[in-house]
Design a protein around this motif. Structure first.
Motif, mmCIF file in Angstrom:
data_model
loop_
_atom_site.group_PDB
_atom_site.id
_atom_site.type_symbol
_atom_site.label_atom_id
_atom_site.label_comp_id
_atom_site.label_asym_id
_atom_site.label_seq_id
_atom_site.Cartn_x
_atom_site.Cartn_y
_atom_site.Cartn_z
ATOM 1 N N GLU A 105 -28.258 -8.607 11.198
ATOM 2 C CA GLU A 105 -27.936 -10.136 11.024
ATOM 3 C C GLU A 105 -28.952 -10.363 9.327
ATOM 4 O OE1 GLU A 105 -25.570 -12.216 11.217
ATOM 5 O OE2 GLU A 105 -23.977 -10.765 11.326
ATOM 6 N N ARG A 146 -26.984 -19.001 7.226
ATOM 7 C CA ARG A 146 -25.796 -17.999 7.754
ATOM 8 C C ARG A 146 -26.257 -16.627 6.425
ATOM 9 N NH1 ARG A 146 -19.866 -18.821 8.898
ATOM 10 N NH2 ARG A 146 -20.273 -16.679 9.390
ATOM 11 N N ALA A 159 -24.115 -9.278 3.879
ATOM 12 C CA ALA A 159 -23.860 -8.122 5.708
ATOM 13 C C ALA A 159 -22.507 -7.792 5.036
ATOM 14 C CB ALA A 159 -21.801 -9.672 6.281
ATOM 15 N N GLY A 174 -18.067 -17.962 12.208
ATOM 16 C CA GLY A 174 -17.991 -16.517 12.444
ATOM 17 C C GLY A 174 -19.463 -16.497 13.218
ATOM 18 N N GLY A 175 -19.428 -15.905 14.290
ATOM 19 C CA GLY A 175 -20.373 -15.717 15.559
ATOM 20 C C GLY A 175 -20.680 -16.485 16.697
ATOM 21 N N GLN A 234 -15.303 -0.117 6.734
ATOM 22 C CA GLN A 234 -16.808 -0.763 7.154
ATOM 23 C C GLN A 234 -16.391 -2.336 7.730
ATOM 24 O OE1 GLN A 234 -19.543 -2.610 4.126
ATOM 25 N NE2 GLN A 234 -18.703 -1.331 2.084
ATOM 26 N N LEU A 235 -17.359 -2.625 8.693
ATOM 27 C CA LEU A 235 -17.379 -3.673 9.424
ATOM 28 C C LEU A 235 -18.010 -4.874 9.381
ATOM 29 C CD1 LEU A 235 -16.304 -4.386 12.143
ATOM 30 C CD2 LEU A 235 -17.544 -3.554 13.542
ATOM 31 N N VAL A 236 -17.325 -6.128 8.293
ATOM 32 C CA VAL A 236 -18.523 -7.032 8.894
ATOM 33 C C VAL A 236 -18.063 -8.022 10.333
ATOM 34 C CG1 VAL A 236 -19.263 -8.682 7.809
ATOM 35 C CG2 VAL A 236 -18.088 -7.028 6.628
ATOM 36 N N THR A 237 -18.866 -8.400 10.642
ATOM 37 C CA THR A 237 -18.757 -8.991 12.391
ATOM 38 C C THR A 237 -19.680 -10.695 11.410
ATOM 39 O OG1 THR A 237 -21.406 -8.305 13.161
ATOM 40 C CG2 THR A 237 -19.304 -7.291 13.743
ATOM 41 N N SER A 238 -18.885 -11.430 12.568
ATOM 42 C CA SER A 238 -19.618 -13.124 13.385
ATOM 43 C C SER A 238 -19.225 -13.221 11.805
ATOM 44 C CB SER A 238 -20.856 -12.969 12.586
ATOM 45 O OG SER A 238 -21.582 -12.697 14.441
ATOM 46 N N THR A 239 -17.716 -13.218 10.740
ATOM 47 C CA THR A 239 -17.111 -14.001 9.448
ATOM 48 C C THR A 239 -16.282 -14.531 10.489
ATOM 49 O OG1 THR A 239 -18.977 -12.168 8.300
ATOM 50 C CG2 THR A 239 -16.975 -13.099 7.216
#
Lengths: 337, 125, 436
Positions: A80, A209, A215, B116-117, C125-130
């Motif tokens: 992140e 963010r 990302a 998100g998150g 692909q993996l995008v987290t917290s989105t």
């Protein structure tokens, strides 16, 4: 992963983060603590440290390097950070089964960890500013930044609530304006020369963010691992190869005097029975003024009503004269916050 | 709080046996005491975001007679106020959707996902 | 604003459906991105019982060697209870405890992360917290991507597969599920309780990696639903699943229902001395076949809970396997549609056809009337007590009074619970038609 030529002179801002499992599980029967890595994240103080680092690097058009000490499960959090555009290096520390030995030594040794952090930064050049959360990357003692400042030969200002780059052109070189808490809501302002190590509270700023593009790119980023070495070559020459070369010496503190609230003297209750004395002291059985609704009124009337109440009950001598605020250090633009 | 039979009993595990006990009801059935709601929620990992992902239009709630959200919400986030409105919290939300599904007044509860998150993170789901 | 990132497919949600869809696409050589709103795959997910892995046989051979399993279920018990009675059908199988196994208990944060890892290893692909905040459409109304909450940036692709879970805001926005009826949903609440492995083994009569799943009827104060208790490695999970509108109407707090169940004389001995580790809640789409949304639109498909794929039909309570099955089928349909260059609803129609030909929709279609029967008033409120009284009447020794005949006991029990024999016969026939 960006490789940075150590000879480049663009300002280097480092965020030194303590990434940890914020939600460890405690076995109520045995007291054993399990950190499964699922709760891993940035504490508010470390998130603020990273945000301050990003903002100051923007103000200086510099680079940001994030160094974190922790087990392998902190890597997703470092991704992140990569997404925010920072270069990242991890010092194996803590529960890494394969990293026992030096990692275990560092666990209780703030000085050793500071040396390891300083050594991990060597490939990136000499930092102009290191920002830490006020619970530092050791076991949260907050002592590590001071050791790190010593290692880097840098000035230090710890436990800050605000940290901004001073507007260019006002002084000879780039400096930082920092704020620190004093009694009774007062704050002192510091002018901090660079290179410096600062630690900040989790207050005032919120970590931005990462953009989607960052990302996406960070998903496949390799997180570099620095050996947990305890030798350093930054030396104690006062950071001579720093970007700004303004060795102005130590932190400058504006003249301050602490505000001490007046104590109200109460005579000791006279009773032989300790219970009666205790009741008298706590006021448990004394009738209190019920809450009074005075509104809706304007701010001035509300303030008068509040001060009137405090005067009536002996907390203030009326009419009140608030102490003069501390004189700020001379040439600071109050608008630059 | 550790009376015999409490689910929080912490004795007797040394030899592998677990504490035996429990309140006996008039019918002879063992009854296990519950825990406080705060304690129940304390074990859950919530990463609270800056933005409230639930909003309640209290004006709509004043005319509501059922108030299903108040009891059905598993996180107990909705509280009736004395003036007939609904006070809501969003911080310790399971993001399950019960509140807007049981709400019988169109538009009283606006429900989205937290940023998100953020929000609840189940470790043992 | 920068050029939106373009992929062959965007998968919203990295739960079992999303990961299976992404895995299918990545294996077909398509560029695919999974967008997950939690910090890691599985962080928002809760299940209540058993994950059946048979669906994985064709997708990940010998998956059982690598899947993060808590225990392999070798004992499956269906229990009916009243306040102080219970009657259980208890099945135990040695075969379920050895490869290729039947069902397992797991932890979703581990299982879903593992499955998402399979997809990323295959190239997704993996995008987290989105969060996917909405759909992007072209002038003709076709879905061509999603908006995210990261700077409002977009992800473009000819196909969007919405695996965004039971509340699927994308299926609603696309008009595939115009209005979600509360009566088609249940609320599951679950407590995960610490219990040492030795205690679990002793109390549940298992050893090693063997586990137990108990499904319970009649433990929800008459609110349509049921309860469950299953074993993990060093924890047990106990909870209830109840119909949303009936829960709201009953004015009962969900955690009180769990407290009731934990206090029941048939359940309490399993749990004594345990400590609450985590409390969780999640909705379940239990409406079945007749309540599913339209599965495909121009440029978009829905899979998993978003498509109401959870099978809740009394004897069968399955969700994760249906999510994986539907997600994988959606991924393959997307690949075929991209290959022929037609990602319209018509081009994606092979998705539904594929599901009809395999267990996912075949089971749902065959059991389409089951949710209504299982949640009916008689099954929920009367039969558990009736059957318990029947057992009591048969097994209570009444010396010196002679034993009563079976029919008399049945009549007495039926009368006590207000069930007419005709109703009993009707429900038996209904049940045989649905499940037979």
């Amino acid at each position: 992963m960006t490789t940075v030529d150590a000879t480049t002179r663009s300002p280097l801002v480092v965020a030194c983060l303590r990434i940890t499992d914020l939600h460890p599980e405690v076995d109520l029967l045995t007291g054993a603590v399990t950190r499964d890595g699922l709760g891993v994240g940035l504490s508010p103080a470390d998130a603020a440290a990273l945000e301050h680092a990003l903002r100051i690097a923007e103000a200086w058009t510099g680079r940001v390097v994030v160094v974190a000490a922790g087990p392998r499960y902190i890597v997703p959090v470092l991704r992140e950070v990569v997404a925010l555009g920072a270069a990242v290096v991890r010092i194996p520390y803590g529960d890494d089964a394969s990293d026992h030995g030096q990692a275990a030594e560092l666990a209780g040794d703030e000085h050793g960890l500071a040396r390891a952090v300083a050594a991990a930064l060597i490939p990136f050049g000499t930092p102009d500013l290191v920002v830490c959360g006020d619970h530092s990357v050791d076991r949260g003692t907050g002592a590590m930044p001071a050791f790190l400042a010593h290692e880097l030969g840098a000035a230090q200002a710890l436990g800050l609530v605000a940290l901004t780059a001073e507007r260019a052109g006002q002084t000879s070189g780039p400096t930082l304006i920092a704020e620190r808490r004093l009694d009774a809501g007062w704050r002192e302002r510091l002018r901090v020369p660079i290179p410096a190590v600062c630690s900040v509270e989790g207050a005032g700023v919120r970590l931005r963010r990462a953009p989607l593009s960052g990302a996406l790119a960070a998903g496949s980023a390799v997180i570099a691992s620095a050996p947990a070495t305890t030798t350093t070559t930054h030396g104690t020459d006062g950071g001579a190869d720093s970007w700004a070369d303004n060795q102005s010496g130590s932190v400058h503190i504006g003249a301050t005097r602490a505000f001490e609230p007046r104590t109200r003297v109460r005579p000791a209750p006279d009773s032989a029975d300790p219970r009666i004395r205790l009741l008298a002291l706590t006021g448990a059985l004394v009738a209190h003024d019920p809450p009074t609704v005075i509104g809706p009124v304007g701010a001035a009337e509300a303030a008068d009503a509040l001060i009137g109440f405090l005067v009536r009950h002996g907390y203030l001598d009326g009419p009140p004269t608030p102490p003069a605020p501390p004189t700020p250090p001379a040439p600071i633009d109050p608008g630059d916050r | 709080m550790s009376e015999p039979g409490s689910v929080n009993e912490t004795t007797g595990a040394a030899d592998g046996s677990l504490p035996l006990g429990g309140d006996t009801t008039p019918t002879g059935a063992l009854r296990w005491r519950g825990i406080s709601f705060e304690e129940r929620m304390a074990g859950v990992d919530f990463r609270v975001g800056a933005r409230a992902h639930i909003t309640v239009d209290s004006d709509v709630c004043r005319s509501c007679t059922t108030r299903g959200c108040v009891t059905a919400c598993p996180a107990n986030l909705f509280a009736p106020t004395s003036d007939g409105g609904i006070l809501f919290n969003y911080e310790e939300c399971f993001e399950c959707g019960t509140c807007y599904m049981v709400c019988n007044s169109e538009g009283a509860i606006t429900w989205t996902y937290p940023d998100g998150g953020h929000g609840v993170v189940f470790h043992h789901g | 604003m920068t050029e939106p990132s373009a992929f062959d497919a965007v998968v919203v949600g990295a739960g079992p459906a999303g990961s299976a869809a992404a895995l299918a696409l990545a294996r077909a050589g398509r560029s695919v991105v999974m967008v997950e709103r939690g910090p890691f795959a599985g962080s928002k997910n809760v299940y209540g019982g058993v994950v059946y892995g048979r669906v994985l046989d064709d997708i990940i051979p010998t998956w059982w060697n690598e899947v993060p399993v808590e225990r392999w279920v070798v004992r499956r018990s269906t229990m009916m209870m009243t306040e102080d009675q219970s009657l259980a059908i208890d099945y135990r199988s040695h075969a379920w405890g050895v490869a290729p196994y039947n069902g397992m208990t797991t932890v979703r944060s581990h299982f879903d992360s593992w499955l998402a890892g399979q997809a990323t290893e295959a190239g997704a692909q993996l995008v987290t917290s989105t969060v996917a905040t909405g759909l992007v459409r072209d002038s003709a109304g076709r879905v061509i991507g999603i908006r995210t909450d990261r700077d409002g940036a977009e992800l473009r692709a000819p196909v969007v597969i919405a695996c965004d879970g039971v509340n699927s805001l994308l299926a609603k926005e696309a008009g595939l599920l115009p209005r979600a009826e509360a009566s088609h949903y249940t609320l599951g609440v679950k407590e995960v309780l610490d219990l040492p492995a030795e205690a679990i083994n002793e109390r549940f009569g298992v050893r090693g990696h063997e586990g137990v799943d108990i499904e319970i009827l009649g433990c929800t104060r008459g609110i349509p639903g049921g309860g469950f208790l299953y074993t993990n490695a060093e924890t047990v999970s106990v909870g209830v699943v109840v119909s949303l509108p009936h829960l709201a109407e009953a004015k009962v707090r969900p955690e009180e229902l769990i407290a009731d169940l934990k206090a029941h004389p048939s359940i309490a001995p399993y749990l004594r001395g345990s400590h609450l580790r985590e409390y969780a809640a999640h909705l379940v789409p239990e409406g079945g076949y007749d309540t599913m949304p339209t599965l495909a639109a121009d440029g978009m498909m829905v899979a998993g809970d978003a498509a109401a794929m959870t099978l809740a039909a009394g004897l069968w309570l399955e969700g994760v396997n249906f999510a994986i099955g539907s997600g994988y089928a959606a991924g393959r349909a997307a690949d075929r549609a991209i290959a022929v260059g037609d990602c319209s609803a018509r081009g994606l129609a092979s998705y539904r056809a594929d599901l009809e030909n395999q267990f996912v929709l075949a089971d749902h279609k065959r059991l389409r009337k089951a949710p209504a029967l299982v949640l009916s008033e008689r099954v929920q409120q009367r039969y558990p007590g009736l059957l318990c009284d029947l057992a009591e009447g048969m097994f209570t020794v009444t010396n010196p009074t002679p034993k009563a005949g079976g029919l008399r006991v049945t009549r007495a029990a039926a009368a006590k619970h207000g069930v007419k024999l005709r109703e009993l016969a009707v429900d038996t026939i209904r049940g045989m038609r649905i499940f037979g």
